[in-house]
Write an enzyme that holds these catalytic residues in place. Sequence first.
Site, PDB file in Angstrom:
ATOM      1  N   ASP A 104       0.834  -1.205   0.000  1.00 19.57           N
ATOM      2  CA  ASP A 104       0.000   0.000   0.000  1.00 19.57           C
ATOM      3  C   ASP A 104       0.872   1.261   0.000  1.00 19.57           C
ATOM      4  O   ASP A 104       1.993   1.239   0.500  1.00 19.57           O
ATOM      5  CB  ASP A 104      -0.910  -0.024   1.239  1.00 19.57           C
ATOM      6  CG  ASP A 104      -2.080   0.950   1.112  1.00 19.57           C
ATOM      7  OD1 ASP A 104      -2.371   1.396  -0.009  1.00 19.57           O
ATOM      8  OD2 ASP A 104      -2.681   1.268   2.149  1.00 19.57           O
ATOM      9  N   ASN A 127     -10.857  -2.637  -5.337  1.00 18.93           N
ATOM     10  CA  ASN A 127     -10.115  -1.695  -6.197  1.00 18.93           C
ATOM     11  C   ASN A 127     -10.776  -1.512  -7.571  1.00 18.93           C
ATOM     12  O   ASN A 127     -10.501  -0.543  -8.276  1.00 18.93           O
ATOM     13  CB  ASN A 127      -8.654  -2.130  -6.384  1.00 18.93           C
ATOM     14  CG  ASN A 127      -7.787  -1.984  -5.150  1.00 18.93           C
ATOM     15  OD1 ASN A 127      -6.817  -2.717  -4.964  1.00 18.93           O
ATOM     16  ND2 ASN A 127      -8.113  -1.027  -4.284  1.00 18.93           N
ATOM     17  N   ARG A 138      -5.077  -2.003   9.076  1.00 10.44           N
ATOM     18  CA  ARG A 138      -6.235  -2.821   8.697  1.00 10.44           C
ATOM     19  C   ARG A 138      -5.827  -3.860   7.666  1.00 10.44           C
ATOM     20  O   ARG A 138      -4.750  -3.809   7.080  1.00 10.44           O
ATOM     21  CB  ARG A 138      -7.374  -1.943   8.176  1.00 10.44           C
ATOM     22  CG  ARG A 138      -7.000  -1.055   7.009  1.00 10.44           C
ATOM     23  CD  ARG A 138      -8.230  -0.291   6.489  1.00 10.44           C
ATOM     24  NE  ARG A 138      -7.831   0.692   5.495  1.00 10.44           N
ATOM     25  CZ  ARG A 138      -7.742   2.011   5.723  1.00 10.44           C
ATOM     26  NH1 ARG A 138      -8.058   2.504   6.900  1.00 10.44           N
ATOM     27  NH2 ARG A 138      -7.344   2.827   4.753  1.00 10.44           N
TER      28      ARG A 138
HETATM   29  C1  IPE Z   1      -5.275  -2.790  -0.213  1.00 14.29           C
HETATM   30  O1  IPE Z   1      -4.985  -1.447  -0.352  1.00 14.29           O
HETATM   31  C2  IPE Z   1      -5.265  -3.446  -1.563  1.00 14.29           C
HETATM   32  C3  IPE Z   1      -3.956  -3.568  -2.180  1.00 14.29           C
HETATM   33  C4  IPE Z   1      -2.816  -3.247  -1.649  1.00 14.29           C
HETATM   34  C5  IPE Z   1      -3.955  -4.110  -3.510  1.00 14.29           C
HETATM   35  P1  IPE Z   1      -6.135  -0.342  -0.463  1.00 14.29           P
HETATM   36  O2  IPE Z   1      -5.458   0.962  -0.600  1.00 14.29           O
HETATM   37  O3  IPE Z   1      -7.091  -0.722  -1.529  1.00 14.29           O
HETATM   38  O4  IPE Z   1      -6.864  -0.490   0.946  1.00 14.29           O
HETATM   39  P2  IPE Z   1      -7.710   0.544   1.775  1.00 14.29           P
HETATM   40  O5  IPE Z   1      -8.711   1.156   0.826  1.00 14.29           O
HETATM   41  O6  IPE Z   1      -6.774   1.558   2.326  1.00 14.29           O
HETATM   42  O7  IPE Z   1      -8.347  -0.274   2.870  1.00 14.29           O
HETATM   43  C1  IPE Z   2      -1.501   0.385  -3.430  1.00  8.33           C
HETATM   44  O1  IPE Z   2      -1.340   1.743  -3.433  1.00  8.33           O
HETATM   45  C2  IPE Z   2      -1.748  -0.170  -4.815  1.00  8.33           C
HETATM   46  C3  IPE Z   2      -3.124  -0.626  -5.043  1.00  8.33           C
HETATM   47  C4  IPE Z   2      -4.070  -0.663  -4.153  1.00  8.33           C
HETATM   48  C5  IPE Z   2      -3.445  -1.079  -6.372  1.00  8.33           C
HETATM   49  P1  IPE Z   2      -2.571   2.743  -3.353  1.00  8.33           P
HETATM   50  O2  IPE Z   2      -2.956   3.119  -4.738  1.00  8.33           O
HETATM   51  O3  IPE Z   2      -3.649   2.193  -2.512  1.00  8.33           O
HETATM   52  O4  IPE Z   2      -1.884   3.985  -2.623  1.00  8.33           O
HETATM   53  P2  IPE Z   2      -2.512   4.950  -1.541  1.00  8.33           P
HETATM   54  O5  IPE Z   2      -3.133   4.127  -0.477  1.00  8.33           O
HETATM   55  O6  IPE Z   2      -3.529   5.769  -2.280  1.00  8.33           O
HETATM   56  O7  IPE Z   2      -1.354   5.756  -1.045  1.00  8.33           O
HETATM   57 MG    MG Z   3      -4.099   2.356  -0.544  1.00  9.25          MG
END
Ligand code: IPE
Ligand code: IPE
Ligand code: MG
Length: 241
Positions: A21, A69, A195
């Site tokens: 993340d 996502n 989480r």
């Molecule tokens: C979790 O990250 C999913 C992946 C790393 C692919 P998200 O960015 O989607 O999770 P939330 O929305 O912060 O819970």
């Molecule tokens: C994780 O990075 C990659 C995916 C969930 C695909 P994010 O895109 O969730 O990055 P943040 O949470 O917005 O920083």
């Molecule tokens: Mg994220």
Amino acid sequence: MSSDTTVTEMNTPQHLAIIMDGNGRWAEKHGVARAKGHEQGGQTVQRVIDLCLEKGIKWLTLYAFSTENWGRSRIEVTYLMNMLTKYLKERLPEMMEKNVRLHAIGELYMLPKSCRKQLEENMERTKNNTGVNVVLAISYGSRQEITAAARKMAEMVQRGEISPADITPELLSNNLYTAGMPDPDLLIRTSGEMRISNYLLWQISYSELWVTDVLWPDFGREELDKALASFHGRNRRFGKR
Ligand code: IPE
Ligand code: IPE
Ligand code: MG
């Protein structure tokens, strides 16, 4: 640590699972487009695979794209799918050279056809590799996975193949996408969120947790070593004393 501590060999996790993340926050911090953050995140994936090979970690499960996502903007989803397809194609020779076996878990039928085809090719070509098993969780959601397993078992009952009493934790495990894979020993989440975000809910029942504030594109040897050192010192009691 007490003397009756359950320790694995040298206490290196056999299976490391990661919630990758923070790509978006990395991009924001650097004043660039989110896409750039995802691209940098892709570089980190290779770095971490190399580290697993070096450290003898046999299983690495990476959360690349969650069921939820799909709800992001069409531009971002399309970018991520194209990036994944490109990554798989470009890195296939390297996977072969480094003895990496690729697996995927998730609702793969949801993926664009070109992406799914490339994924299948990488899995097929790498199926006899033995260095490290890399499991990509793509279009993955744990509740969806458990629901699908419940449905499969209900159908088995309906067909008279099993009775309800035959439904055990083992049978359920064998009907998950992760059937045959060991449970993660250590779960790392980057970027500080405390989480699980619908990741491997069943499989992480007894995993050790490590959350770092480091953003995924910046994750590397130093941070992994901190997590492994912490894991090394953990007393995994599994409910026993
Ligand atoms: C979790 O990250 C999913 C992946 C790393 C692919 P998200 O960015 O989607 O999770 P939330 O929305 O912060 O819970
Ligand atoms: C994780 O990075 C990659 C995916 C969930 C695909 P994010 O895109 O969730 O990055 P943040 O949470 O917005 O920083
Ligand atoms: Mg994220």
